[in-house]
Design a protein around this motif. Structure first.
Motif, PDB file in Angstrom:
ATOM      1  N   UNK A  20       0.833  -1.207   0.000  1.00  0.00           N
ATOM      2  CA  UNK A  20       0.000   0.000   0.000  1.00  0.00           C
ATOM      3  C   UNK A  20       0.866   1.256   0.000  1.00  0.00           C
ATOM      4  N   UNK A  21       1.871   1.288   0.843  1.00  0.00           N
ATOM      5  CA  UNK A  21       2.658   2.517   0.987  1.00  0.00           C
ATOM      6  C   UNK A  21       3.658   2.742  -0.139  1.00  0.00           C
ATOM      7  N   UNK A  22       4.180   1.628  -0.732  1.00  0.00           N
ATOM      8  CA  UNK A  22       5.203   1.783  -1.769  1.00  0.00           C
ATOM      9  C   UNK A  22       4.934   0.974  -3.036  1.00  0.00           C
ATOM     10  N   UNK A  23       3.830   0.246  -3.082  1.00  0.00           N
ATOM     11  CA  UNK A  23       3.507  -0.546  -4.272  1.00  0.00           C
ATOM     12  C   UNK A  23       4.360  -1.799  -4.433  1.00  0.00           C
ATOM     13  N   UNK A  24       4.940  -2.277  -3.342  1.00  0.00           N
ATOM     14  CA  UNK A  24       5.818  -3.449  -3.401  1.00  0.00           C
ATOM     15  C   UNK A  24       4.975  -4.714  -3.319  1.00  0.00           C
ATOM     16  N   UNK A  25       4.927  -5.455  -4.432  1.00  0.00           N
ATOM     17  CA  UNK A  25       4.187  -6.717  -4.460  1.00  0.00           C
ATOM     18  C   UNK A  25       4.469  -7.439  -5.772  1.00  0.00           C
ATOM     19  N   UNK A  26       4.125  -8.695  -5.811  1.00  0.00           N
ATOM     20  CA  UNK A  26       4.136  -9.477  -7.048  1.00  0.00           C
ATOM     21  C   UNK A  26       2.793 -10.189  -7.133  1.00  0.00           C
ATOM     22  N   UNK A  27       2.370 -10.507  -8.357  1.00  0.00           N
ATOM     23  CA  UNK A  27       1.092 -11.196  -8.500  1.00  0.00           C
ATOM     24  C   UNK A  27       1.136 -12.178  -9.657  1.00  0.00           C
ATOM     25  N   UNK A  28       0.193 -13.079  -9.649  1.00  0.00           N
ATOM     26  CA  UNK A  28       0.000 -14.058 -10.725  1.00  0.00           C
ATOM     27  C   UNK A  28      -1.498 -14.279 -10.856  1.00  0.00           C
ATOM     28  N   UNK A  29      -1.982 -14.298 -12.085  1.00  0.00           N
ATOM     29  CA  UNK A  29      -3.393 -14.529 -12.355  1.00  0.00           C
ATOM     30  C   UNK A  29      -3.543 -15.837 -13.109  1.00  0.00           C
ATOM     31  N   UNK A  30      -4.465 -16.665 -12.650  1.00  0.00           N
ATOM     32  CA  UNK A  30      -4.678 -17.993 -13.230  1.00  0.00           C
ATOM     33  C   UNK A  30      -6.138 -18.147 -13.643  1.00  0.00           C
ATOM     34  N   UNK A  31      -6.383 -19.006 -14.589  1.00  0.00           N
ATOM     35  CA  UNK A  31      -7.740 -19.273 -15.062  1.00  0.00           C
ATOM     36  C   UNK A  31      -8.092 -20.708 -14.737  1.00  0.00           C
ATOM     37  N   UNK A  32      -9.352 -20.919 -14.380  1.00  0.00           N
ATOM     38  CA  UNK A  32      -9.807 -22.293 -14.159  1.00  0.00           C
ATOM     39  C   UNK A  32     -10.698 -22.723 -15.307  1.00  0.00           C
ATOM     40  N   UNK A  33     -10.681 -24.008 -15.558  1.00  0.00           N
ATOM     41  CA  UNK A  33     -11.607 -24.658 -16.480  1.00  0.00           C
ATOM     42  C   UNK A  33     -12.287 -25.728 -15.654  1.00  0.00           C
ATOM     43  N   UNK A  34     -13.581 -25.559 -15.428  1.00  0.00           N
ATOM     44  CA  UNK A  34     -14.240 -26.415 -14.457  1.00  0.00           C
ATOM     45  C   UNK A  34     -13.627 -26.111 -13.106  1.00  0.00           C
ATOM     46  N   UNK A  35     -13.189 -27.139 -12.408  1.00  0.00           N
ATOM     47  CA  UNK A  35     -12.551 -26.944 -11.103  1.00  0.00           C
ATOM     48  C   UNK A  35     -11.039 -27.157 -11.167  1.00  0.00           C
ATOM     49  N   UNK A  36     -10.467 -27.062 -12.368  1.00  0.00           N
ATOM     50  CA  UNK A  36      -9.039 -27.270 -12.562  1.00  0.00           C
ATOM     51  C   UNK A  36      -8.374 -25.949 -12.921  1.00  0.00           C
ATOM     52  N   UNK A  37      -7.309 -25.611 -12.201  1.00  0.00           N
ATOM     53  CA  UNK A  37      -6.544 -24.406 -12.517  1.00  0.00           C
ATOM     54  C   UNK A  37      -5.620 -24.746 -13.690  1.00  0.00           C
ATOM     55  N   UNK A  38      -5.742 -23.980 -14.764  1.00  0.00           N
ATOM     56  CA  UNK A  38      -4.944 -24.201 -15.965  1.00  0.00           C
ATOM     57  C   UNK A  38      -3.473 -23.927 -15.679  1.00  0.00           C
ATOM     58  N   UNK A  39      -2.647 -24.931 -15.902  1.00  0.00           N
ATOM     59  CA  UNK A  39      -1.186 -24.835 -15.721  1.00  0.00           C
ATOM     60  C   UNK A  39      -0.783 -24.284 -14.346  1.00  0.00           C
ATOM     61  N   UNK A  40      -1.395 -24.829 -13.318  1.00  0.00           N
ATOM     62  CA  UNK A  40      -1.134 -24.372 -11.949  1.00  0.00           C
ATOM     63  C   UNK A  40       0.350 -24.419 -11.611  1.00  0.00           C
ATOM     64  N   UNK A  41       0.993 -25.514 -11.906  1.00  0.00           N
ATOM     65  CA  UNK A  41       2.427 -25.675 -11.582  1.00  0.00           C
ATOM     66  C   UNK A  41       3.260 -24.536 -12.171  1.00  0.00           C
ATOM     67  N   UNK A  42       3.066 -24.251 -13.455  1.00  0.00           N
ATOM     68  CA  UNK A  42       3.841 -23.199 -14.115  1.00  0.00           C
ATOM     69  C   UNK A  42       3.536 -21.830 -13.513  1.00  0.00           C
ATOM     70  N   UNK A  43       2.272 -21.561 -13.205  1.00  0.00           N
ATOM     71  CA  UNK A  43       1.908 -20.275 -12.600  1.00  0.00           C
ATOM     72  C   UNK A  43       2.588 -20.094 -11.246  1.00  0.00           C
ATOM     73  N   UNK A  44       2.543 -21.142 -10.419  1.00  0.00           N
ATOM     74  CA  UNK A  44       3.115 -21.013  -9.078  1.00  0.00           C
ATOM     75  C   UNK A  44       4.630 -20.878  -9.123  1.00  0.00           C
ATOM     76  N   UNK A  45       5.280 -21.591 -10.022  1.00  0.00           N
ATOM     77  CA  UNK A  45       6.735 -21.461 -10.152  1.00  0.00           C
ATOM     78  C   UNK A  45       7.115 -20.045 -10.593  1.00  0.00           C
ATOM     79  N   UNK A  46       6.360 -19.470 -11.521  1.00  0.00           N
ATOM     80  CA  UNK A  46       6.623 -18.104 -11.971  1.00  0.00           C
ATOM     81  C   UNK A  46       6.371 -17.103 -10.828  1.00  0.00           C
TER      82      UNK A  46
END
Length: 102
Positions: A20-46
């Motif tokens: 909030x004070x300095x904008x320090x953060x990282x993020x990752x956005x993932x998409x689900x198909x049904x109840x499965x997160x698409x390429x979860x492993x690759x997203x989390x590693x990144x």
């Protein structure tokens, strides 16, 4: 939209968190198909690599996998944000089916 901070629904960040004070953060956005997160492993590693690059202490990959499993819902986006204060924000947003495939 569903919002969690450190695994707690509806929790909030303290006003002095570096995200909030300095904008320090990282993020990752993932998409689900049904109840499965698409390429979860690759997203989390990144996500973890991004945290390491900017010097943030990240949760374990196992913890992130459990968090994703807790919030997954049919056809949604999951956005995980690690703040400079070491907090994990997890947002779940439904996908507008009328905009898919445009």
């Amino acid at each position: 939209m569903r919002l969690r901070v450190d695994g707690v629904d509806g929790a909030m960040l303290p006003a002095d968190d570096p995200a909030i004070t300095r904008g320090v953060s990282v993020f990752e956005t993932m998409r689900t198909y049904g109840l499965t997160v698409f390429r979860l492993e690759q997203h989390l590693l990144r996500f973890l690599a991004s945290a390491e690059m900017v010097g943030l202490a990240a949760p374990t990959k196992d913890w992130l996998e459990r968090e994703a499993a807790e919030v997954v819902s049919t056809d949604c986006y999951i956005r995980m944000t690690l703040t400079g204060g070491g907090r994990l924000i997890t947002q779940t947003m439904p996908i507008d089916a009328s905009k898919v495939g445009r």
